[in-house]
Each structure stands twice: as structure tokens, then as C-alpha cells.
Motif scaffolding. Structure first.
Motif, short mmCIF file in Angstrom:
data_model
loop_
_atom_site.label_atom_id
_atom_site.label_comp_id
_atom_site.label_asym_id
_atom_site.label_seq_id
_atom_site.Cartn_x
_atom_site.Cartn_y
_atom_site.Cartn_z
N GLU A 1 57.44 -26.76 -53.98
CA GLU A 1 57.61 -27.17 -52.58
C GLU A 1 56.31 -26.99 -51.79
OE1 GLU A 1 62.32 -26.07 -51.91
OE2 GLU A 1 60.82 -24.46 -51.86
N ALA A 2 55.64 -25.87 -51.99
CA ALA A 2 54.38 -25.63 -51.28
C ALA A 2 53.33 -26.64 -51.69
CB ALA A 2 53.89 -24.21 -51.54
N GLU A 3 53.25 -26.91 -52.98
CA GLU A 3 52.27 -27.89 -53.46
C GLU A 3 52.54 -29.26 -52.83
OE1 GLU A 3 51.77 -30.41 -57.48
OE2 GLU A 3 51.60 -28.23 -57.77
N ALA A 4 53.77 -29.70 -52.83
CA ALA A 4 54.11 -31.01 -52.26
C ALA A 4 53.74 -31.06 -50.78
CB ALA A 4 55.59 -31.31 -52.46
N ARG A 5 54.05 -29.99 -50.04
CA ARG A 5 53.74 -29.93 -48.60
C ARG A 5 52.23 -30.00 -48.38
NH1 ARG A 5 52.53 -25.68 -45.26
NH2 ARG A 5 53.02 -24.12 -46.85
N LEU A 6 51.46 -29.25 -49.16
CA LEU A 6 50.01 -29.22 -48.98
C LEU A 6 49.36 -30.53 -49.41
CD1 LEU A 6 49.60 -25.54 -50.09
CD2 LEU A 6 49.15 -26.44 -47.79
N LEU A 7 49.85 -31.13 -50.48
CA LEU A 7 49.32 -32.44 -50.89
C LEU A 7 49.58 -33.48 -49.80
CD1 LEU A 7 50.34 -32.50 -54.66
CD2 LEU A 7 48.03 -32.16 -53.72
N ASN A 8 50.74 -33.40 -49.17
CA ASN A 8 51.07 -34.31 -48.08
C ASN A 8 50.13 -34.11 -46.88
OD1 ASN A 8 52.83 -36.35 -46.94
ND2 ASN A 8 53.58 -34.74 -45.59
N LEU A 9 49.61 -32.89 -46.70
CA LEU A 9 48.68 -32.60 -45.61
C LEU A 9 47.24 -33.02 -45.92
CD1 LEU A 9 49.93 -29.05 -44.57
CD2 LEU A 9 50.24 -31.20 -43.32
N GLY A 10 46.96 -33.36 -47.19
CA GLY A 10 45.62 -33.80 -47.54
C GLY A 10 44.93 -32.98 -48.62
N ALA A 11 45.60 -31.96 -49.15
CA ALA A 11 45.04 -31.21 -50.27
C ALA A 11 45.03 -32.10 -51.51
CB ALA A 11 45.86 -29.95 -50.54
N ARG A 12 44.26 -31.69 -52.50
CA ARG A 12 44.25 -32.38 -53.79
C ARG A 12 44.53 -31.35 -54.89
NH1 ARG A 12 40.09 -34.45 -50.70
NH2 ARG A 12 38.62 -32.98 -51.59
N LYS A 13 45.02 -31.82 -56.03
CA LYS A 13 45.33 -30.93 -57.15
C LYS A 13 44.42 -31.29 -58.32
CE LYS A 13 49.02 -29.29 -60.15
NZ LYS A 13 50.43 -29.46 -60.53
N PRO A 14 43.48 -30.39 -58.67
CA PRO A 14 42.63 -30.64 -59.83
C PRO A 14 43.46 -30.62 -61.11
CG PRO A 14 41.81 -28.77 -58.54
CD PRO A 14 43.15 -29.15 -57.99
N ALA A 15 43.00 -31.32 -62.11
CA ALA A 15 43.69 -31.35 -63.40
C ALA A 15 43.68 -29.96 -64.05
CB ALA A 15 43.04 -32.37 -64.32
N HIS A 16 42.59 -29.23 -63.89
CA HIS A 16 42.47 -27.90 -64.50
C HIS A 16 43.30 -26.89 -63.72
CE1 HIS A 16 40.73 -24.66 -66.78
NE2 HIS A 16 40.27 -24.07 -65.68
N GLN A 17 44.32 -26.35 -64.36
CA GLN A 17 45.22 -25.37 -63.74
C GLN A 17 45.28 -24.14 -64.65
OE1 GLN A 17 46.93 -25.55 -60.71
NE2 GLN A 17 45.60 -27.32 -60.38
N PRO A 18 44.40 -23.16 -64.42
CA PRO A 18 44.26 -22.04 -65.35
C PRO A 18 45.33 -20.95 -65.27
CG PRO A 18 42.76 -21.75 -63.52
CD PRO A 18 43.42 -23.10 -63.34
N HIS A 19 46.23 -20.99 -64.31
CA HIS A 19 47.14 -19.87 -64.09
C HIS A 19 48.57 -20.11 -64.58
CE1 HIS A 19 43.91 -18.13 -61.83
NE2 HIS A 19 43.92 -19.14 -60.97
N GLY A 20 48.83 -21.18 -65.28
CA GLY A 20 50.18 -21.44 -65.75
C GLY A 20 51.16 -21.53 -64.60
N ASP A 21 52.31 -20.85 -64.75
CA ASP A 21 53.36 -20.89 -63.73
C ASP A 21 53.16 -19.85 -62.63
OD1 ASP A 21 54.63 -22.92 -65.09
OD2 ASP A 21 55.98 -21.56 -66.17
N ARG A 22 52.11 -19.02 -62.73
CA ARG A 22 51.90 -17.93 -61.77
C ARG A 22 51.27 -18.39 -60.47
NH1 ARG A 22 48.01 -14.54 -63.62
NH2 ARG A 22 47.30 -16.16 -65.02
#
Length: 119
Positions: free
Chosen positions: A81-102
């Protein structure tokens, strides 16, 4: 010694302050302007954004242009939910996600990486 401010370089201080205001709910600093904008946190910490000519965004995760700073935010909603909200505000999500589900790594509109966590 008490930490009272963190300032990020960026090309457009008012725009980056608006992103973080929408993301965090922090109040704008009353003396914000085109060269320096700030947000007042509930705990007294000022998050500042200063204009830098010829700004180069970090190139995380590679270090051609170092990340310069990494901020972590605890969110009350789920990471999805937080990711979707922030992406909607203009954030971007890099492909590299080193923390798994944490945690999730996102970048703000000026390219600064930041994490969201639930704990």
C-alpha cells in the motif's frame, strides 16, 4: 548534540518538498522559497531541499553518481500500500531490491534512494 536538520541537494526545492510533504504529512517551513524549501517534522527535525545548479541524480545501485544519502521511513500501512501511494506521488521503484520482504527501496523525484519499512 542534537540533530535538527537534514538537507538534500536537488534541482527544484519546492517540487521535492511537495513530494515529501504529500508522502509524510509534514508541514512546510514558512520561509521556503525557490532556492531552499523545508518541511517541519513533528519531532522538530527539519527536512530541507536546496537548489543545486547542474544537479546529477544518484545512479543507485551503481555508484557512477553516488547515492549521497539514504533515508528510511517507517510506514503504518503495508509495504504494498505504501509503495503504491508513493509511486502515485512520483516516486520510482528501482529493479534492484536488496531487502526481500523486509523493506522496499524507492527513489524520490530527484533520484535520491529511500527505504520504506513496517517495523
Amino acid at each position: 548534540m542534537e540533530l535538527i536538520a537534514i538537507t538534500l541537494d536537488c534541482p527544484d526545492p519546492p517540487a521535492l518538498a511537495a513530494f515529501y510533504q504529500a508522502a509524510t504529512g509534514c508541514e512546510p517551513h514558512p520561509r521556503s522559497n525557490a532556492e531552499f524549501a523545508g518541511l517541519n517534522g513533528d519531532d522538530g527535525l527539519l527536512i530541507g531541499f536546496q537548489r543545486v545548479d547542474d544537479y546529477r541524480a544518484p545512479s543507485w545501485p551503481d555508484q557512477n553518481v553516488p547515492q549521497q544519502l539514504h533515508i528510511c521511513f517507517k510506514v503504518t500501512e503495508s509495504l504494498d500500500e505504501a509503495e503504491a501511494r508513493l509511486l502515485n506521488l512520483g516516486a520510482r521503484k528501482p529493479a534492484h531490491q536488496p531487502h526481500g520482504d523486509r523493506a522496499r527501496v524507492l527513489t524520490d523525484p530527484a533520484g535520491h534512494p529511500f527505504c520504506i519499512v513496517t517495523h
